[in-house]
Design a protein around this motif. Structure first.
Motif, PDB file in Angstrom:
ATOM      1  N   LEU A   6       4.521 -15.977  -3.338  1.00 35.96           N
ATOM      2  CA  LEU A   6       3.905 -16.393  -2.082  1.00 35.96           C
ATOM      3  C   LEU A   6       2.817 -17.434  -2.304  1.00 35.96           C
ATOM      4  O   LEU A   6       2.365 -18.079  -1.348  1.00 35.96           O
ATOM      5  CB  LEU A   6       3.320 -15.175  -1.356  1.00 35.96           C
ATOM      6  N   ASN A   7       2.408 -17.622  -3.547  1.00 37.90           N
ATOM      7  CA  ASN A   7       1.424 -18.658  -3.859  1.00 37.90           C
ATOM      8  C   ASN A   7       2.062 -20.037  -4.026  1.00 37.90           C
ATOM      9  O   ASN A   7       1.357 -21.037  -4.118  1.00 37.90           O
ATOM     10  CB  ASN A   7       0.662 -18.285  -5.139  1.00 37.90           C
ATOM     11  N   ASN A   8       3.378 -20.062  -4.089  1.00 40.63           N
ATOM     12  CA  ASN A   8       4.099 -21.326  -4.243  1.00 40.63           C
ATOM     13  C   ASN A   8       4.045 -22.091  -2.914  1.00 40.63           C
ATOM     14  O   ASN A   8       4.447 -21.562  -1.869  1.00 40.63           O
ATOM     15  CB  ASN A   8       5.551 -21.034  -4.632  1.00 40.63           C
ATOM     16  N   PRO A   9       3.572 -23.330  -2.906  1.00 36.96           N
ATOM     17  CA  PRO A   9       3.454 -24.077  -1.642  1.00 36.96           C
ATOM     18  C   PRO A   9       4.789 -24.306  -0.946  1.00 36.96           C
ATOM     19  O   PRO A   9       4.844 -24.415   0.279  1.00 36.96           O
ATOM     20  CB  PRO A   9       2.815 -25.401  -2.071  1.00 36.96           C
ATOM     21  N   ILE A  11       7.357 -22.139  -0.922  1.00 36.95           N
ATOM     22  CA  ILE A  11       7.635 -20.871  -0.248  1.00 36.95           C
ATOM     23  C   ILE A  11       6.776 -20.755   1.003  1.00 36.95           C
ATOM     24  O   ILE A  11       7.247 -20.346   2.071  1.00 36.95           O
ATOM     25  CB  ILE A  11       7.367 -19.676  -1.183  1.00 36.95           C
ATOM     26  N   GLN A  12       5.514 -21.117   0.891  1.00 36.60           N
ATOM     27  CA  GLN A  12       4.614 -21.065   2.034  1.00 36.60           C
ATOM     28  C   GLN A  12       5.089 -21.987   3.158  1.00 36.60           C
ATOM     29  O   GLN A  12       5.055 -21.621   4.344  1.00 36.60           O
ATOM     30  CB  GLN A  12       3.200 -21.442   1.606  1.00 36.60           C
ATOM     31  N   TYR A  14       8.163 -22.930   3.723  1.00 35.72           N
ATOM     32  CA  TYR A  14       9.359 -22.324   4.313  1.00 35.72           C
ATOM     33  C   TYR A  14       8.971 -21.242   5.318  1.00 35.72           C
ATOM     34  O   TYR A  14       9.518 -21.176   6.428  1.00 35.72           O
ATOM     35  CB  TYR A  14      10.246 -21.733   3.215  1.00 35.72           C
ATOM     36  N   ILE A  15       8.022 -20.397   4.940  1.00 35.24           N
ATOM     37  CA  ILE A  15       7.592 -19.301   5.826  1.00 35.24           C
ATOM     38  C   ILE A  15       6.965 -19.850   7.105  1.00 35.24           C
ATOM     39  O   ILE A  15       7.278 -19.404   8.221  1.00 35.24           O
ATOM     40  CB  ILE A  15       6.602 -18.380   5.092  1.00 35.24           C
ATOM     41  N   VAL A  16       6.102 -20.843   6.964  1.00 36.15           N
ATOM     42  CA  VAL A  16       5.414 -21.404   8.131  1.00 36.15           C
ATOM     43  C   VAL A  16       6.412 -22.035   9.099  1.00 36.15           C
ATOM     44  O   VAL A  16       6.400 -21.760  10.307  1.00 36.15           O
ATOM     45  CB  VAL A  16       4.360 -22.441   7.687  1.00 36.15           C
TER      46      VAL A  16
END
Length: 287
Positions: A6-9, A11-12, A14-16
């Motif tokens: 979750l610290n990977n930008p 991944i972040q 994608y989630i946002v």
């Protein structure tokens, strides 16, 4: 493979953007309801009685919003799956984040120019850019996993197949010169028509994909958590993908008399039910 943290930008990002698109999908239901209430036209007698309106089907303003909503339902879920699998191939962070941003922006603008509406090619451009992004991700997923023939590979194939259905529908509309929206018909000097047999056949095939393939994505992923035999799992995924492709061919590309379509539909359905039963029985003891 990318570090799934979750610290990977990436991944972040994608989630946002997935969350924004989910919120947009939910807002479309509210928008449809708001338009119905404003115009006082409803599909159910109890709604019309409660809000002092009338029962009416086919109102052009309501149907335009509903078509925009359906377009989201045909495209956004495929983005969620393809983008998630795209993350596993360790893409360039800059490219991945740009894809997510542009895709989200295009889907939002697509709805705005659809509902307002704005003359073509505004909607075609926003749809086309988002479509190209998904096809690019699907192609990279397929090429990356083609040697492993895995669940992700076949999921990518099915995602690309679903995207192809939009192209096939558009091809039929242009071939018959019949369209669902006035601005499309005006741009191509065609007619607005909702019951052309050839167009509706392709749309039904597309709808059948939307009713079945997302369930495969979920059930297939859950099935893998039960520790199945690799040979069995790969066979199931391979036969399912082949069945869904054949289903579209005998349904919409070159219609063939029954039971060809029933067989092409039934075999993948049995595979989904089998995987669902395996998942349920595997985890039943933990309930």
């Amino acid at each position: 493979m990318i570090e799934l943290s979750l610290n990977n930008p990436v991944i972040q990002a994608y989630i946002v953007h997935s969350t924004i698109l989910a919120g947009k999908l939910l807002l479309m239901s509210i928008l449809t309801a708001a338009v119905r209430i404003t115009l006082k036209v409803f599909p159910n007698p109890e709604d019309a009685s409660f809000l002092r309106g009338k029962v009416k089907f086919g109102d052009p303003t309501v149907e335009r919003v509903r078509r925009a909503h359906r377009n989201d339902l045909e495209n956004i879920p495929a983005f969620w799956i393809l983008a998630a699998f795209y993350l596993t191939i360790n893409p360039s962070a800059a490219w991945a984040i740009m894809f997510f941003r542009v895709y989200t922006a295009c889907r939002i603008v697509h709805t705005l120019v659809y509902v307002i509406p704005v003359p073509q090619p505004s909607r075609a451009i926003t749809f086309g850019i988002a479509y190209a992004i998904k096809m690019c991700m699907a192609a990279q997923i397929i090429l990356y996993y083609i040697t492993s023939i895995s669940f992700i590979f076949y999921s990518g194939v099915l995602g690309a197949k679903m995207l192809f259905m939009s192209f096939l529908t558009a091809r039929q509309r242009y071939r018959k010169n019949v369209f669902a929206n006035e601005e499309d018909a005006k741009a191509k000097k065609g007619v607005v028509k909702f019951d052309d047999q050839d167009v509706e056949r392709v749309r039904r095939a597309h709808l059948n994909d939307l009713e079945n393939i997302p369930a495969f994505w979920v059930l297939g992923a859950l099935y893998l958590t039960t520790g199945p035999s690799a040979a069995t799992a790969i066979t199931l995924f391979r036969v399912y993908a082949a069945g869904r492709i054949l289903h579209t061919i005998v349904y919409a590309v070159t219609p063939i008399r029954q039971p060809a379509r029933a067989i092409a539909f039934g075999v993948p359905m049995l595979i989904s039910l089998f995987m669902g039963a395996k998942v349920a029985t595997h985890y039943l003891a933990d309930m």
